[in-house]
Scaffold this motif. Structure first.
Motif, PDB file in Angstrom:
ATOM      1  N   THR A 165     104.153  18.963  32.724  1.00 33.66           N
ATOM      2  CA  THR A 165     102.606  19.409  32.572  1.00 33.66           C
ATOM      3  C   THR A 165     101.825  18.377  31.793  1.00 33.66           C
ATOM      4  O   THR A 165     101.083  18.528  30.855  1.00 33.66           O
ATOM      5  N   THR A 166     101.960  17.218  32.263  1.00 33.22           N
ATOM      6  CA  THR A 166     101.209  15.890  31.535  1.00 33.22           C
ATOM      7  C   THR A 166      99.997  15.520  32.254  1.00 33.22           C
ATOM      8  O   THR A 166      99.814  15.845  33.544  1.00 33.22           O
ATOM      9  N   PRO A 210     102.230  17.247  38.491  1.00 30.73           N
ATOM     10  CA  PRO A 210     101.799  18.585  38.745  1.00 30.73           C
ATOM     11  C   PRO A 210     101.832  19.266  37.424  1.00 30.73           C
ATOM     12  O   PRO A 210     102.503  19.108  36.450  1.00 30.73           O
ATOM     13  N   VAL A 211     101.275  20.139  37.236  1.00 24.92           N
ATOM     14  CA  VAL A 211     101.053  21.478  36.308  1.00 24.92           C
ATOM     15  C   VAL A 211     101.883  22.574  36.529  1.00 24.92           C
ATOM     16  O   VAL A 211     102.263  23.295  37.729  1.00 24.92           O
ATOM     17  N   THR A 212     102.462  23.201  35.357  1.00 27.81           N
ATOM     18  CA  THR A 212     103.483  24.301  35.594  1.00 27.81           C
ATOM     19  C   THR A 212     102.961  25.453  34.709  1.00 27.81           C
ATOM     20  O   THR A 212     101.638  25.232  34.065  1.00 27.81           O
ATOM     21  N   ILE A 213     103.257  26.504  34.901  1.00 27.24           N
ATOM     22  CA  ILE A 213     102.748  27.777  34.526  1.00 27.24           C
ATOM     23  C   ILE A 213     103.667  28.265  33.333  1.00 27.24           C
ATOM     24  O   ILE A 213     104.666  28.120  33.157  1.00 27.24           O
ATOM     25  N   GLU A 216      98.321  27.592  31.182  1.00 25.78           N
ATOM     26  CA  GLU A 216      99.127  26.404  31.236  1.00 25.78           C
ATOM     27  C   GLU A 216      99.200  25.879  29.777  1.00 25.78           C
ATOM     28  O   GLU A 216      98.327  26.230  29.109  1.00 25.78           O
ATOM     29  N   SER A 217     100.252  24.992  29.443  1.00 27.99           N
ATOM     30  CA  SER A 217     100.398  24.381  28.201  1.00 27.99           C
ATOM     31  C   SER A 217     100.444  22.832  28.712  1.00 27.99           C
ATOM     32  O   SER A 217     101.121  22.533  29.676  1.00 27.99           O
ATOM     33  N   TYR A 218      99.940  21.836  27.835  1.00 27.41           N
ATOM     34  CA  TYR A 218      99.886  20.526  28.378  1.00 27.41           C
ATOM     35  C   TYR A 218     100.581  19.423  27.253  1.00 27.41           C
ATOM     36  O   TYR A 218     100.300  20.065  26.146  1.00 27.41           O
ATOM     37  N   THR A 219     100.839  18.481  27.846  1.00 27.39           N
ATOM     38  CA  THR A 219     101.140  17.148  26.973  1.00 27.39           C
ATOM     39  C   THR A 219     100.402  16.135  27.566  1.00 27.39           C
ATOM     40  O   THR A 219     100.535  15.944  28.774  1.00 27.39           O
TER      41      THR A 219
END
Length: 524
Positions: A145-146, A270-273, A330-333
Motif C-alpha cells: 500500500t505504498t 499496488p494498493v490493497t483494501i 485504503e490505508s497507506y504508507t
C-alpha cells in the motif's frame, strides 16, 4: 508472473540497524537527543502497525546506548551523567518492545517465503533480474500500500490533519482524565528522560556525584548483562529473549541478493483494501471522498497481504492498523521521495507554503535592526512522511550574523508537552544573501545527525533569491563538517558541494493546505 516485494527478517533489520557511523566529535547532548527522537519515531511506527521500522529504531537505540555512549569523550562529564542514566534506564523496556515485535516480523517473512516456494520462485526476481529495492527499506519493505507522498500530496495532508486531530483529542482526553502533562510525558517515554535537561545546569554535590556515578555504573553493567546472556528471567520465571539472543539466534535463510541499495526512482506498487471497523467508522464521518490512485488489476498472488501476518496459536501479536483516510477503504504508507548521496532514503517533509511569510512577520522588528532571528521547525510523523506543524521561536541572542538559542530546556519541554519532533530550523539573513554560512553548516550538522531529513530554511528578504531550503550532502558535506576543526563565522571548506537544495525535486514538498502554528517562547 507478477513480482512480489520482500518483507525483512529480524536478522536483516538488525544488520541494517547497527550499520551506521558513530561520530564521537558530535556533542553527547546531540546523540542523546538523537536517541530520544528514535524512541518517538519507533512508538509512532509501532502504533501504525509498521513493526519492521519500529524494530530497526529500537535496535539502533540499544546499540547507541550500550555500545557507543559509554565510549563518548564526554561520557564521564558530570553534566552528562543524568542523560546517560535516563537512556540506560529505558533499555529494559526497549528490549521488551523488540521481543513483542519479533514474532510478527518473522511470521510475515515466513509467509512470504512459503508463497515463493508455492510458486517455485525462491529468489523472487523482478524484470531486471534482482529483487525490488524497496524490500531493503524496513519502512516500506513488503507493504503493497505504498504511495509517492509528493505525487499524492492532498491525500497525504488530509491524512496528517486527521491523525494530528486524533492525537490532540487523545491528549485532551488524557488531561480531562486527571493525568498531568508530566505524568503523560513520563508514560509516553517510559520515564526515559526524567529531568536530565535541568540537571545539566546544576553543579553536582561531590558526594552525591560519586553515588550517582556508582549507581550509573551498576545500571550500565546490569543492562549489558541482560543483553550478553541468551535469556533473562521474567517476573513469572519464564525465559525472555534479549537483544543478544535476537542477534545470535539462527535466522531464516536469505536469498542470494542481500546488498542494501536504493533506486534512483521508486517503483509504483499496488494498493490493497483494509476492511477494518475503524476504517468503516471513519468513512461514515466524512462528507466527501478524496481522490485516490486507481487500484490496479491483481492476480491471485497479490491478493494476499503481507502487512498483517497470520496469528500463531502459541502467541498472538496484536497489530494496530495503519493510518486510513475517512471516506476511503485504503490505508497507506508513503515511500521515500529522495535519497542521500550515499543511497540512504529520505522521507518526504511537507512544508506549509505560508510558513515563511508568517515567520518573516514575526522576525520583522529584528530584521529592521539588522539582527538575525531563528525558529525551530517542529512536527510529527504520519505514515512514513514528516509534516511540519509548528514554528517555535525559542529564546535567543542575536547579532547581524549570528543567532544563538538560550534556555534550550524550555524549548524541549514545549516539544515534549505537544509531542513534537524537531525537523529543522529557519533563520534570517537581514543584510546578506541567501546561502549557508560556515556557522550555519556546523549548526545544521547537529540537526541532520539527529534526523537525516532535517532541513535549514534561509530567508534573505532584501536579496534575490530571497529564500532557500537546504540540507547537507552526505557525502561529502556531512563528513566534511563533522571533521572540520576550523573556527570563525565564515571559514572556508575545501569541498564545493557541501550543501544542496532540498525543495522538490528534493525530499521537501510545499503544500498550501497544511495547517501550522507559530509559537513565540521569547520573553515579552
Amino acid at each position: 508472473m507478477a513480482g512480489l516485494d520482500q518483507p525483512m527478517s529480524v536478522r536483516q533489520i538488525s544488520d541494517l540497524a547497527i550499520n551506521f557511523e558513530f561520530q564521537p566529535h558530535i556533542a553527547l547532548k546531540y546523540w542523546l537527543r538523537t536517541a530520544e527522537t528514535m524512541l518517538r519515531e519507533s512508538q509512532i511506527y509501532e502504533q501504525e502497525g509498521n513493526g519492521q521500522q519500529a524494530y530497526l529504531l529500537l535496535m539502533r537505540y540499544a546499540s547507541l546506548v550500550l555500545e557507543y555512549f559509554p565510549k563518548h569523550p564526554q561520557a564521564g562529564a558530570p553534566e552528562a551523567k543524568a542523560g546517560l542514566k535516563a537512556a540506560t534506564k529505558a533499555i529494559t523496556e526497549v528490549v521488551q518492545r523488540m521481543e513483542s515485535l519479533k514474532p510478527a516480523i518473522n511470521a510475515r517473512y515466513i509467509s512470504w517465503q512459503e508463497e515463493l516456494e508455492r510458486r517455485g520462485n525462491i529468489s523472487a526476481p523482478t524484470r531486471n533480474g534482482s529483487r525490488r529495492q524497496g524490500g531493503f527499506d524496513p519502512a516500506v519493505a513488503g507493504r503493497r500500500t505504498t504511495l509517492a507522498a509528493a505525487d499524492n500530496s492532498d491525500l497525504a495532508v488530509e491524512m496528517a490533519h486527521n491523525e494530528m486531530r486524533r492525537r490532540q483529542t487523545k491528549r485532551r482526553a488524557t488531561r480531562q482524565g486527571g493525568i498531568s502533562e508530566h505524568e503523560e510525558q513520563e508514560r509516553r517515554t517510559a520515564g526515559l528522560w526524567d529531568d536530565w535537561e535541568a540537571a545539566l545546569s546544576k553543579i553536582p554535590d561531590t558526594r552525591n556525584d560519586l553515588e550517582d556515578d556508582a549507581q550509573m555504573q551498576r545500571d550500565m553493567y546490569a543492562s549489558r548483562m541482560r543483553t550478553s546472556k541468551p535469556y533473562s528471567q521474567t517476573s513469572d520465571g519464564s525465559p525472555r529473549a534479549t537483544i543478544e539472543s535476537i542477534q545470535s539466534r539462527p535466522e531464516l535463510p536469505r536469498g542470494p541478493c542481500t546488498d542494501y541499495r536504493y533506486p534512483s526512482i521508486p517503483k509504483p506498487q499496488p494498493v490493497t483494501i483494509d476492511n477494518t471497523n475503524q476504517s468503516r467508522k471513519a468513512r461514515s464521518q466524512s462528507p466527501s471522498k478524496p481522490t485516490v490512485p486507481q487500484r490496479p488489476r491483481k492476480d491471485r498472488l497479490e491478493e494476499q497481504s503481507f502487512d498483517e501476518p497470520p496469528t500463531r496459536p502459541e502467541k498472538s501479536v496484536p497489530v494496530t492498523p495503519a493510518v486510513s483516510v475517512p471516506g476511503t477503504k485504503e490505508s497507506y504508507t508513503f515511500k521515500p521521495s529522495a535519497y542521500l548521496e550515499n543511497g540512504k532514503p529520505l522521507r518526504t517533509v511537507f512544508l506549509p507554503t505560508t510558513l515563511r511569510e508568517k515567520f518573516l512577520q514575526i522576525a520583522a522588528p529584528n530584521t529592521l535592526k539588522n539582527l538575525e532571528t531563528c525558529g525551530m521547525l517542529c512536527g510529527t510523523l504520519v505514515s512514513n512522511a514528516l509534516f511540519i506543524s509548528h514554528v517555535v521561536i525559542p529564546e535567543q541572542e542575536s547579532t547581524s550574523d549570528t543567532c544563538d538559542t538560550i534556555n534550550e530546556s524550555g524549548f524541549f519541554d514545549y516539544c515534549a508537552t505537544e509531542d513534537l519532533m524537531v525537523l529543522g530550523w529557519i533563520h534570517t539573513h537581514p543584510s546578506q544573501t541567501c546561502f549557508m554560512s560556515s556557522r550555519d553548516l556546523h549548526t545544521h550538522c547537529g540537526y541532520q545527525i539527529m534526523m537525516a531529513e532535517s532541513i535549514a530554511i534561509v530567508c534573505a528578504p532584501s536579496r534575490n533569491p530571497s529564500w532557500g531550503v537546504f540540507r547537507l550532502t552526505d557525502p561529502p558535506g556531512m563528513p566534511s563538517i563533522l571533521h572540520c576543526r576550523k573556527t570563525g563565522l565564515f571559514h572556508p571548506h575545501e569541498e564545493t558541494n557541501i550543501y544542496t537544495d532540498a525543495l522538490r525535486p528534493g525530499h521537501v514538498c510545499e503544500h498550501d493546505g497544511l495547517q501550522f502554528q507559530l509559537v513565540d517562547l521569547r520573553s515579552k
